[in-house]
Design a protein around this motif. Structure first.
Motif, PDB file in Angstrom:
ATOM      1  N   MET A  64      -6.559  -6.545   5.252  1.00  0.00           N
ATOM      2  CA  MET A  64      -5.386  -7.065   4.557  1.00  0.00           C
ATOM      3  C   MET A  64      -5.580  -6.976   3.041  1.00  0.00           C
ATOM      4  O   MET A  64      -4.773  -6.403   2.340  1.00  0.00           O
ATOM      5  CB  MET A  64      -5.157  -8.506   5.038  1.00  0.00           C
ATOM      6  CG  MET A  64      -4.235  -9.345   4.212  1.00  0.00           C
ATOM      7  SD  MET A  64      -2.568  -8.708   4.132  1.00  0.00           S
ATOM      8  CE  MET A  64      -1.875  -9.818   2.977  1.00  0.00           C
ATOM      9  N   LEU A  65      -6.687  -7.520   2.561  1.00  0.00           N
ATOM     10  CA  LEU A  65      -6.951  -7.527   1.127  1.00  0.00           C
ATOM     11  C   LEU A  65      -7.164  -6.101   0.601  1.00  0.00           C
ATOM     12  O   LEU A  65      -6.668  -5.758  -0.471  1.00  0.00           O
ATOM     13  CB  LEU A  65      -8.177  -8.396   0.822  1.00  0.00           C
ATOM     14  CG  LEU A  65      -8.542  -8.554  -0.649  1.00  0.00           C
ATOM     15  CD1 LEU A  65      -7.422  -9.270  -1.398  1.00  0.00           C
ATOM     16  CD2 LEU A  65      -9.830  -9.329  -0.796  1.00  0.00           C
ATOM     17  N   THR A  66      -7.850  -5.280   1.382  1.00  0.00           N
ATOM     18  CA  THR A  66      -8.115  -3.912   0.922  1.00  0.00           C
ATOM     19  C   THR A  66      -6.819  -3.113   0.797  1.00  0.00           C
ATOM     20  O   THR A  66      -6.687  -2.298  -0.113  1.00  0.00           O
ATOM     21  CB  THR A  66      -9.087  -3.173   1.863  1.00  0.00           C
ATOM     22  OG1 THR A  66      -8.578  -3.218   3.184  1.00  0.00           O
ATOM     23  CG2 THR A  66     -10.475  -3.766   1.807  1.00  0.00           C
ATOM     24  N   GLN A  67      -5.861  -3.361   1.676  1.00  0.00           N
ATOM     25  CA  GLN A  67      -4.572  -2.660   1.580  1.00  0.00           C
ATOM     26  C   GLN A  67      -3.831  -3.074   0.310  1.00  0.00           C
ATOM     27  O   GLN A  67      -3.241  -2.239  -0.374  1.00  0.00           O
ATOM     28  CB  GLN A  67      -3.708  -2.959   2.806  1.00  0.00           C
ATOM     29  CG  GLN A  67      -4.248  -2.354   4.082  1.00  0.00           C
ATOM     30  CD  GLN A  67      -3.507  -2.854   5.311  1.00  0.00           C
ATOM     31  OE1 GLN A  67      -2.865  -3.896   5.280  1.00  0.00           O
ATOM     32  NE2 GLN A  67      -3.604  -2.097   6.395  1.00  0.00           N
TER      33      GLN A  67
ATOM     34  N   ASN B 199      -2.133  -1.773  -5.228  1.00  0.00           N
ATOM     35  CA  ASN B 199      -2.123  -2.076  -6.661  1.00  0.00           C
ATOM     36  C   ASN B 199      -2.802  -0.979  -7.471  1.00  0.00           C
ATOM     37  O   ASN B 199      -2.348  -0.621  -8.562  1.00  0.00           O
ATOM     38  CB  ASN B 199      -2.794  -3.426  -6.932  1.00  0.00           C
ATOM     39  CG  ASN B 199      -1.950  -4.593  -6.472  1.00  0.00           C
ATOM     40  OD1 ASN B 199      -0.742  -4.469  -6.299  1.00  0.00           O
ATOM     41  ND2 ASN B 199      -2.580  -5.728  -6.254  1.00  0.00           N
ATOM     42  N   MET B 200      -3.886  -0.447  -6.934  1.00  0.00           N
ATOM     43  CA  MET B 200      -4.586   0.624  -7.647  1.00  0.00           C
ATOM     44  C   MET B 200      -3.739   1.892  -7.686  1.00  0.00           C
ATOM     45  O   MET B 200      -3.722   2.600  -8.692  1.00  0.00           O
ATOM     46  CB  MET B 200      -5.950   0.887  -7.010  1.00  0.00           C
ATOM     47  CG  MET B 200      -6.940  -0.216  -7.293  1.00  0.00           C
ATOM     48  SD  MET B 200      -8.575   0.208  -6.716  1.00  0.00           S
ATOM     49  CE  MET B 200      -9.495  -1.230  -7.253  1.00  0.00           C
ATOM     50  N   GLN B 201      -3.031   2.162  -6.607  1.00  0.00           N
ATOM     51  CA  GLN B 201      -2.147   3.334  -6.579  1.00  0.00           C
ATOM     52  C   GLN B 201      -1.063   3.192  -7.646  1.00  0.00           C
ATOM     53  O   GLN B 201      -0.732   4.159  -8.334  1.00  0.00           O
ATOM     54  CB  GLN B 201      -1.520   3.493  -5.186  1.00  0.00           C
ATOM     55  CG  GLN B 201      -0.643   4.715  -5.041  1.00  0.00           C
ATOM     56  CD  GLN B 201      -1.394   6.016  -5.238  1.00  0.00           C
ATOM     57  OE1 GLN B 201      -2.516   6.171  -4.791  1.00  0.00           O
ATOM     58  NE2 GLN B 201      -0.786   6.955  -5.934  1.00  0.00           N
ATOM     59  N   LYS B 202      -0.546   1.985  -7.811  1.00  0.00           N
ATOM     60  CA  LYS B 202       0.469   1.750  -8.845  1.00  0.00           C
ATOM     61  C   LYS B 202      -0.105   1.992 -10.240  1.00  0.00           C
ATOM     62  O   LYS B 202       0.578   2.534 -11.112  1.00  0.00           O
ATOM     63  CB  LYS B 202       1.013   0.321  -8.742  1.00  0.00           C
ATOM     64  CG  LYS B 202       1.919   0.109  -7.554  1.00  0.00           C
ATOM     65  CD  LYS B 202       2.394  -1.330  -7.477  1.00  0.00           C
ATOM     66  CE  LYS B 202       3.227  -1.566  -6.236  1.00  0.00           C
ATOM     67  NZ  LYS B 202       3.607  -2.974  -6.082  1.00  0.00           N
ATOM     68  N   SER B 203      -1.356   1.609 -10.449  1.00  0.00           N
ATOM     69  CA  SER B 203      -1.997   1.843 -11.750  1.00  0.00           C
ATOM     70  C   SER B 203      -2.151   3.333 -12.023  1.00  0.00           C
ATOM     71  O   SER B 203      -1.922   3.795 -13.145  1.00  0.00           O
ATOM     72  CB  SER B 203      -3.372   1.178 -11.798  1.00  0.00           C
ATOM     73  OG  SER B 203      -3.248  -0.212 -11.815  1.00  0.00           O
ATOM     74  N   VAL B 204      -2.526   4.076 -11.002  1.00  0.00           N
ATOM     75  CA  VAL B 204      -2.678   5.531 -11.160  1.00  0.00           C
ATOM     76  C   VAL B 204      -1.318   6.165 -11.462  1.00  0.00           C
ATOM     77  O   VAL B 204      -1.207   7.038 -12.326  1.00  0.00           O
ATOM     78  CB  VAL B 204      -3.323   6.154  -9.898  1.00  0.00           C
ATOM     79  CG1 VAL B 204      -3.271   7.666  -9.944  1.00  0.00           C
ATOM     80  CG2 VAL B 204      -4.757   5.677  -9.756  1.00  0.00           C
TER      81      VAL B 204
ATOM     82  N   ASP C 278     -10.602  -9.134  -9.415  1.00  0.00           N
ATOM     83  CA  ASP C 278      -9.811 -10.184  -8.765  1.00  0.00           C
ATOM     84  C   ASP C 278     -10.048 -10.201  -7.259  1.00  0.00           C
ATOM     85  O   ASP C 278     -10.177 -11.268  -6.651  1.00  0.00           O
ATOM     86  CB  ASP C 278      -8.318  -9.994  -9.059  1.00  0.00           C
ATOM     87  CG  ASP C 278      -7.983 -10.205 -10.531  1.00  0.00           C
ATOM     88  OD1 ASP C 278      -8.816 -10.787 -11.263  1.00  0.00           O
ATOM     89  OD2 ASP C 278      -6.885  -9.776 -10.949  1.00  0.00           O
ATOM     90  N   ALA C 279     -10.107  -9.015  -6.662  1.00  0.00           N
ATOM     91  CA  ALA C 279     -10.310  -8.933  -5.212  1.00  0.00           C
ATOM     92  C   ALA C 279     -11.690  -9.461  -4.830  1.00  0.00           C
ATOM     93  O   ALA C 279     -11.832 -10.203  -3.847  1.00  0.00           O
ATOM     94  CB  ALA C 279     -10.141  -7.489  -4.748  1.00  0.00           C
ATOM     95  N   ILE C 280     -12.689  -9.103  -5.605  1.00  0.00           N
ATOM     96  CA  ILE C 280     -14.050  -9.556  -5.290  1.00  0.00           C
ATOM     97  C   ILE C 280     -14.160 -11.069  -5.472  1.00  0.00           C
ATOM     98  O   ILE C 280     -14.825 -11.753  -4.686  1.00  0.00           O
ATOM     99  CB  ILE C 280     -15.085  -8.767  -6.125  1.00  0.00           C
ATOM    100  CG1 ILE C 280     -15.172  -7.344  -5.562  1.00  0.00           C
ATOM    101  CG2 ILE C 280     -16.448  -9.439  -6.104  1.00  0.00           C
ATOM    102  CD1 ILE C 280     -16.093  -6.409  -6.293  1.00  0.00           C
ATOM    103  N   GLU C 281     -13.470 -11.599  -6.470  1.00  0.00           N
ATOM    104  CA  GLU C 281     -13.463 -13.062  -6.636  1.00  0.00           C
ATOM    105  C   GLU C 281     -12.824 -13.747  -5.431  1.00  0.00           C
ATOM    106  O   GLU C 281     -13.300 -14.787  -4.974  1.00  0.00           O
ATOM    107  CB  GLU C 281     -12.727 -13.447  -7.922  1.00  0.00           C
ATOM    108  CG  GLU C 281     -13.541 -13.209  -9.177  1.00  0.00           C
ATOM    109  CD  GLU C 281     -12.759 -13.472 -10.461  1.00  0.00           C
ATOM    110  OE1 GLU C 281     -11.580 -13.900 -10.389  1.00  0.00           O
ATOM    111  OE2 GLU C 281     -13.326 -13.246 -11.540  1.00  0.00           O
ATOM    112  N   LYS C 282     -11.750 -13.147  -4.908  1.00  0.00           N
ATOM    113  CA  LYS C 282     -11.111 -13.710  -3.710  1.00  0.00           C
ATOM    114  C   LYS C 282     -12.072 -13.682  -2.529  1.00  0.00           C
ATOM    115  O   LYS C 282     -12.161 -14.642  -1.757  1.00  0.00           O
ATOM    116  CB  LYS C 282      -9.849 -12.915  -3.340  1.00  0.00           C
ATOM    117  CG  LYS C 282      -8.620 -13.292  -4.095  1.00  0.00           C
ATOM    118  CD  LYS C 282      -7.427 -12.520  -3.548  1.00  0.00           C
ATOM    119  CE  LYS C 282      -6.196 -12.725  -4.394  1.00  0.00           C
ATOM    120  NZ  LYS C 282      -5.067 -11.895  -3.934  1.00  0.00           N
TER     121      LYS C 282
END
Length: 182
Positions: free
Chosen positions: A1-4, A9-14, A131-135
């Motif tokens: 779930m989190l990885t998706q 979000n990363m795709q949007k940044s690219v 942020d993801a790693i903090e979660k």
């Protein structure tokens, strides 16, 4: 779930980085050069695309044909005061912009700008990763993940981050090659 979610979000940044790359001049006429240009039209900043048809009659010329001829002067003024460095030619119906060939110095400046856009995108990716790693670490503390699951999640997020950073690097090298090509 989190990885998706992270991947999305990363795709949007690219994609945002690629849009920034598209606004950099390469010596050839390209309608995306004017994507960010806004015109003050009836008191509101309006994107140029909403006011006119933009075309490239040849590789060195942009043609802008407004839907409302009354906006011709406003469009011309907006192009003149923009930081694009273009001089518009108004013939009463169409605004033509001749794209001059880039000097070597200007090409290097545009390469630096492309590098800056790429670095901003990479920073964005790293922030998403952080942020993801903090979660994940928070979930581990709360007992939702075991230590191994947490480490696996962090590794998968790092792999996703590396994948998108490599994609940005590839896009950057392609753009630099395009800019430097005479």
């Amino acid at each position: 779930m989190l990885t998706q979610e992270v991947e999305l979000n990363m795709q949007k940044s690219v994609e945002a980085c690629q849009r920034n790359f598209n606004t950099i001049r390469t010596g050839r006429a390209n309608t995306s050069l004017l994507d960010r240009l806004t015109v003050e039209y009836y008191g509101a900043d309006t994107p140029l695309k909403s006011l006119a048809t933009i075309s490239t009659p040849d590789s060195q010329t942009l043609a802008i044909q407004p839907f409302d001829l009354g906006s011709l002067g406003l469009i011309e003024k907006a192009i003149s005061i923009s930081d694009l460095g273009f001089t518009p030619n108004n013939d009463g119906k169409i605004i033509r912009i001749n794209i001059p060939p880039l000097t070597e110095e200007r090409r290097k400046q545009f390469c630096k700008l492309a590098s800056k856009y790429a670095e901003e995108a990479k920073i964005s990716l790293r922030n998403i990763r952080r942020d993801a790693i903090e979660k994940i670490k928070g979930s581990e503390k709360d007992g939702e993940f075991s230590e191994d699951q947490s480490r696996d999640q962090q590794d998968s997020i790092q792999k996703i981050t590396n994948k998108y950073i490599n994609e940005i690097e590839k896009n950057l090298s392609g753009k630099e090659e395009e800019i430097l090509k005479v």
